[in-house]
Design an enzyme around this catalytic site. Structure first.
Site, mmCIF file in Angstrom:
data_model
loop_
_atom_site.group_PDB
_atom_site.id
_atom_site.type_symbol
_atom_site.label_atom_id
_atom_site.label_comp_id
_atom_site.label_asym_id
_atom_site.label_seq_id
_atom_site.Cartn_x
_atom_site.Cartn_y
_atom_site.Cartn_z
ATOM 1 N N LYS A 69 0.806 -1.232 0.000
ATOM 2 C CA LYS A 69 0.000 0.000 0.000
ATOM 3 C C LYS A 69 0.838 1.281 0.000
ATOM 4 C CE LYS A 69 -4.186 -1.694 2.272
ATOM 5 N NZ LYS A 69 -5.185 -1.396 3.293
ATOM 6 N N ASN A 90 -4.940 2.104 -1.526
ATOM 7 C CA ASN A 90 -5.537 0.766 -1.608
ATOM 8 C C ASN A 90 -6.300 0.559 -2.910
ATOM 9 O OD1 ASN A 90 -7.966 2.137 -1.231
ATOM 10 N ND2 ASN A 90 -8.808 0.558 0.111
ATOM 11 N N ASP A 105 -10.018 3.152 2.579
ATOM 12 C CA ASP A 105 -10.147 2.449 3.866
ATOM 13 C C ASP A 105 -10.868 3.297 4.918
ATOM 14 O OD1 ASP A 105 -8.925 0.052 3.127
ATOM 15 O OD2 ASP A 105 -6.929 0.818 3.536
ATOM 16 N N GLY A 133 -1.032 1.040 9.705
ATOM 17 C CA GLY A 133 -1.644 1.608 8.512
ATOM 18 C C GLY A 133 -3.150 1.788 8.647
ATOM 19 N N THR A 156 3.614 -0.372 20.918
ATOM 20 C CA THR A 156 4.892 0.328 20.768
ATOM 21 C C THR A 156 4.579 1.822 20.846
ATOM 22 O OG1 THR A 156 5.557 -1.443 19.268
ATOM 23 C CG2 THR A 156 6.937 0.533 19.282
HETATM 24 P P1 ATR Z 1 -2.233 -2.591 9.619
HETATM 25 O O1 ATR Z 1 -1.800 -2.001 8.304
HETATM 26 O O2 ATR Z 1 -3.251 -3.685 9.500
HETATM 27 O O3 ATR Z 1 -2.641 -1.542 10.595
HETATM 28 P P2 ATR Z 1 0.351 -2.798 10.889
HETATM 29 O O4 ATR Z 1 0.775 -1.506 10.284
HETATM 30 O O5 ATR Z 1 1.304 -3.941 10.915
HETATM 31 O O6 ATR Z 1 -0.951 -3.372 10.179
HETATM 32 O O7 ATR Z 1 -0.150 -2.480 12.386
HETATM 33 C C1 ATR Z 1 -0.567 -3.470 13.260
HETATM 34 C C2 ATR Z 1 -1.023 -2.813 14.557
HETATM 35 O O8 ATR Z 1 -1.465 -3.847 15.456
HETATM 36 C C3 ATR Z 1 0.076 -2.064 15.284
HETATM 37 O O9 ATR Z 1 -0.493 -0.993 15.999
HETATM 38 C C4 ATR Z 1 0.603 -3.136 16.247
HETATM 39 O O10 ATR Z 1 1.276 -2.636 17.373
HETATM 40 P P3 ATR Z 1 2.865 -2.360 17.332
HETATM 41 O O11 ATR Z 1 3.039 -1.041 16.633
HETATM 42 O O12 ATR Z 1 3.275 -2.317 18.746
HETATM 43 O O13 ATR Z 1 3.461 -3.518 16.566
HETATM 44 C C5 ATR Z 1 -0.691 -3.772 16.658
HETATM 45 N N1 ATR Z 1 -0.522 -5.107 17.212
HETATM 46 C C6 ATR Z 1 -0.238 -6.260 16.546
HETATM 47 N N2 ATR Z 1 -0.173 -7.309 17.416
HETATM 48 C C7 ATR Z 1 -0.430 -6.788 18.653
HETATM 49 C C8 ATR Z 1 -0.527 -7.356 19.962
HETATM 50 N N3 ATR Z 1 -0.357 -8.660 20.169
HETATM 51 N N4 ATR Z 1 -0.830 -6.530 20.996
HETATM 52 C C9 ATR Z 1 -1.032 -5.197 20.788
HETATM 53 N N5 ATR Z 1 -0.945 -4.606 19.584
HETATM 54 C C10 ATR Z 1 -0.659 -5.388 18.517
#
Ligand code: ATR
Length: 286
Positions: A69, A90, A105, A133, A156
């Site tokens: 994306k 997207n 989105d 994202g 994070t």
């Molecule tokens: P997307 O494009 O679907 O948003 P992404 O950019 O990989 O995918 O983001 C995933 C989100 O889910 C992030 O906010 C991630 O937190 P981190 O920035 O700390 O990685 C969050 N996430 C994924 N697994 C998680 C978990 N087990 N607990 C809390 N947050 C989680």
């Protein structure tokens, strides 16, 4: 007259689990359009070649999913306002030898709320869980729709801060705060919010729910989850048990697709047929 079948599709890596072909082909058949929507698994190394190839083949439009994306922007001639603000595309539209990049989105998320009869986010406070994202697309659209204030919480924390800063810099008047993703840190934000939105992958496959101060969740909170596998995530179940209105991820999936479809064809999805078809598929998956 020999009319050429128009090509639509989706590129991602991997692409096997995408529900987009089912969704779009259901609409294409129902509307008797001379079009076909195909999934293409495109390795990141081949992204530029794939976009150029699809354009050369005369495709009308392509959805773009993970992990392309953001990278696909370099192959776009003109970005929509949403795509520019989100920093991700997207939907590609090929028209008059040009490639247009859109992002449906965030609008899809708002359309899903509207379909559930939820009035506009104007002036509302939203707690957004996640800073990836999907969070960015939803935050941008909430702010463009004049939401009052956003509070972003992320595992994070530095990512939450970076997203908040970038939203404040790019959208004038945006009020965006951050907190740690813990029940304690979320207390004040949840008290002042009307919306709680999970954009993380927590809950996918039915595993766990994001950490919330559940004792502060009220029946007037609207709780949304972008996860749709399962349809009822643990977050939505817990929220419903507390009397909240809930919106699951299927609506956003359908509406972002409908908005892409509309850009390509000028037509709308038969929404209930598409929804029922997806529900059958997801139930079959278990
Ligand atoms: P997307 O494009 O679907 O948003 P992404 O950019 O990989 O995918 O983001 C995933 C989100 O889910 C992030 O906010 C991630 O937190 P981190 O920035 O700390 O990685 C969050 N996430 C994924 N697994 C998680 C978990 N087990 N607990 C809390 N947050 C989680």
């Amino acid at each position: 007259m020999c009319e050429v079948t128009r090509l639509l599709g989706v590129i991602g890596y991997p692409i096997g689990h995408s529900l987009s072909p089912l969704m779009h082909n259901t609409a294409i058949r129902h509307l008797s359009l001379n079009q076909v929507y195909l999934p293409f698994e495109v390795h990141p190394d081949g992204l530029g070649t794939a976009v150029a190839g699809l354009k050369a083949l005369g495709a009308r439009g392509i959805n773009v999913t993970i992990p392309h994306k953001e990278a696909v922007i370099q192959y776009v001639d003109e970005l929509s306002e949403e795509a520019r603000l989100v920093g991700a595309v997207n939907t590609l539209l090929f028209e008059e030898h040009r490639t247009f990049g859109h992002n449906t989105d965030g609008k899809g998320f708002l359309a899903a709320l509207e379909e559930e009869g939820i009035d506009s986010p104007v002036g509302k406070v939203a707690v957004v869980l996640g800073a990836g994202g999907a969070a960015r697309a939803i935050c941008v659209q909430l702010l463009l729709a004049n939401a009052g204030r956003l509070v972003i919480a992320n595992r994070t924390y530095a990512r939450a801060v970076a997203l908040a800063r970038s939203l404040s810099e790019t959208i004038s008047g945006a009020q965006v705060d951050t907190v740690e993703l813990t029940p304690l840190a979320l207390r004040d934000a949840v008290c002042s919010a009307q919306l709680v939105i999970n954009t993380t992958s927590v809950g996918m496959g039915g595993s766990g729910s994001p950490p919330l101060p559940w004792e502060l969740i009220r029946p007037d909170h609207l709780v949304c989850d972008i996860v749709y596998r399962p349809l009822k995530t643990p977050l939505l179940r817990q929220a419903e048990a507390r009397g909240c209105r809930t919106v699951g991820g299927l609506g956003m999936l359908i509406h972002q697709g409908n908005l892409s479809f509309n850009l390509w064809t000028g037509q709308e999805f038969p929404l209930s047929l598409v929804r029922n078809t997806l529900l059958c598929r997801l139930k079959d998956e278990g």
